[in-house]
Design a protein around this motif. Sequence first.
Motif, short mmCIF file in Angstrom:
data_model
loop_
_atom_site.label_atom_id
_atom_site.label_comp_id
_atom_site.label_asym_id
_atom_site.label_seq_id
_atom_site.Cartn_x
_atom_site.Cartn_y
_atom_site.Cartn_z
N THR A 186 0.81 -1.23 0.00
CA THR A 186 0.00 0.00 0.00
C THR A 186 0.84 1.27 0.00
OG1 THR A 186 -0.14 -0.27 2.40
CG2 THR A 186 -2.01 -1.05 1.09
N ASP A 187 2.17 1.14 0.03
CA ASP A 187 3.04 2.33 0.01
C ASP A 187 2.94 3.04 -1.33
OD1 ASP A 187 3.88 1.88 2.57
OD2 ASP A 187 5.85 1.06 2.02
N GLN A 188 3.12 4.35 -1.30
CA GLN A 188 3.17 5.13 -2.53
C GLN A 188 4.51 4.89 -3.22
OE1 GLN A 188 0.60 7.07 -3.82
NE2 GLN A 188 -0.52 6.02 -2.19
N ILE A 193 16.25 -4.06 -22.66
CA ILE A 193 16.13 -3.34 -23.93
C ILE A 193 15.70 -1.89 -23.73
CG2 ILE A 193 15.66 -5.43 -25.24
CD1 ILE A 193 12.73 -4.75 -25.25
N GLY A 194 15.63 -1.43 -22.44
CA GLY A 194 15.46 -0.02 -22.19
C GLY A 194 14.04 0.47 -21.90
N VAL A 195 13.07 -0.45 -21.84
CA VAL A 195 11.70 -0.04 -21.49
C VAL A 195 11.62 0.31 -20.01
CG1 VAL A 195 9.29 -0.81 -21.33
CG2 VAL A 195 10.68 -1.42 -23.34
N LEU A 196 12.37 -0.41 -19.19
CA LEU A 196 12.40 -0.21 -17.74
C LEU A 196 13.82 0.08 -17.29
CD1 LEU A 196 10.26 -3.37 -16.84
CD2 LEU A 196 9.43 -0.99 -16.86
N GLY A 197 13.94 0.54 -16.04
CA GLY A 197 15.26 0.79 -15.46
C GLY A 197 15.32 0.29 -14.03
N GLU A 198 16.50 0.34 -13.43
CA GLU A 198 16.66 -0.11 -12.05
C GLU A 198 15.79 0.69 -11.08
OE1 GLU A 198 20.65 -0.34 -10.66
OE2 GLU A 198 21.39 -1.46 -12.39
N SER A 199 15.53 1.93 -11.40
CA SER A 199 14.70 2.77 -10.54
C SER A 199 13.24 2.28 -10.49
CB SER A 199 14.73 4.22 -11.02
OG SER A 199 14.25 4.33 -12.35
N ASP A 200 12.89 1.37 -11.38
CA ASP A 200 11.52 0.84 -11.42
C ASP A 200 11.33 -0.38 -10.51
OD1 ASP A 200 10.35 2.60 -13.36
OD2 ASP A 200 11.50 1.54 -14.92
N HIS A 201 12.39 -0.89 -9.89
CA HIS A 201 12.31 -2.18 -9.23
C HIS A 201 11.22 -2.27 -8.17
CE1 HIS A 201 16.58 -3.76 -10.45
NE2 HIS A 201 15.75 -3.62 -11.46
N ILE A 202 11.10 -1.27 -7.33
CA ILE A 202 10.07 -1.33 -6.28
C ILE A 202 8.68 -1.40 -6.92
CG2 ILE A 202 8.98 -0.11 -4.35
CD1 ILE A 202 11.69 1.06 -3.66
N ALA A 203 8.43 -0.54 -7.89
CA ALA A 203 7.12 -0.53 -8.55
C ALA A 203 6.87 -1.83 -9.31
CB ALA A 203 7.03 0.66 -9.50
N LEU A 204 7.93 -2.42 -9.86
CA LEU A 204 7.75 -3.68 -10.58
C LEU A 204 7.27 -4.78 -9.66
CD1 LEU A 204 10.81 -3.77 -13.02
CD2 LEU A 204 8.40 -3.46 -13.59
#
Length: 329
Positions: A45-47, A149-160
């Motif tokens: 539930t975290d933002q 291939i560049g659609v996502l990045g390491e900064s997306d890990h939590i959201a992923l």
Amino acid sequence: MTFQAPRKRILSNPQLTAFQSSNTYNAIVTHIEALNNSVTGVKLTDQVSISPGVKAILEILDKIEDVVKDTPPMDNKASRFGNPAFRIFYDKVDDLAPSLHATLPHFPEDATAEVSAYFVNSWGNRERIDYGSGMELNFLCWLMCLERIGVLGESDHIALVIRAFWRYIQVMRILQSTYWLEPAGSHGVWGLDDYHFLPFLFGSAQLRGHKYVRPKAIHDNEVVDELANDYMYFACIKFINSIKTASLRWHSPMLDDISAVKTWEKVNAGMIKMYKAEVMQHFLFGSILPYEGWGDCCGIPIPSAFAAAQEREEGKKIEGPGIRPVPFD
């Protein structure tokens, strides 16, 4: 890079042993560990910041749920095994895959055949009408390919993990209850779950360092209900309790044994070891996740728990559409 449709290449134990010391294997393990570590102390539930890539993935998963709604199960009351309508669903997803991938930002069109194969295979096996942790691994590989291939990045890990992966699990629960998917390669009661592994791995990571909640809390239904909205691990326990009767020690002795471990840190470390041993042998190789040139559990089908859960006494809440618990006499 020249993209190519991925396929299975591990056909023998020597090949599996060689794979486990390969660059591709190490890259996958490193990716899983990075996702795992990213959600330590994080609640569902975290933002969290949602990038355009993650937003597009969530929209794709919503469309998959729509496909399920538009593909009702066939009248198959004579069987407790997989519903044939799943094959219609699967074919629809296969047909939609190119257009769905075209909505991803910075997605190269010539990668469609390779990347979409992981995506399509993450929903189950069309012929057997079953699902297991190998298909779940395909979804993880899909996300890993999108990052490479560049659609996502390491900064997306939590959201992923807490948005995209958890949304995938929610859609899979709908598929499992709608089409009565059989557990693929099930270990029976000696598995964590009839279908999934990663929610327990990531869920135990979420709980690492928790000041008050211990693994044994899974036996307290009030605690499970209270924490299910915030933590994957407890959400999975709540789900299992909703479709199976008796206590965890009877229908899920592995989870019962794990609950005796003192800390979530040890649970999480053990989950990673189990994942490497049990799941990582099921793999598709292409150009993004390459093969490097290395040289059913028992063959008995296992009925879907959802089939036995189709008729439930009125008024009792349960997870998933219209189901009752499997009896354990």
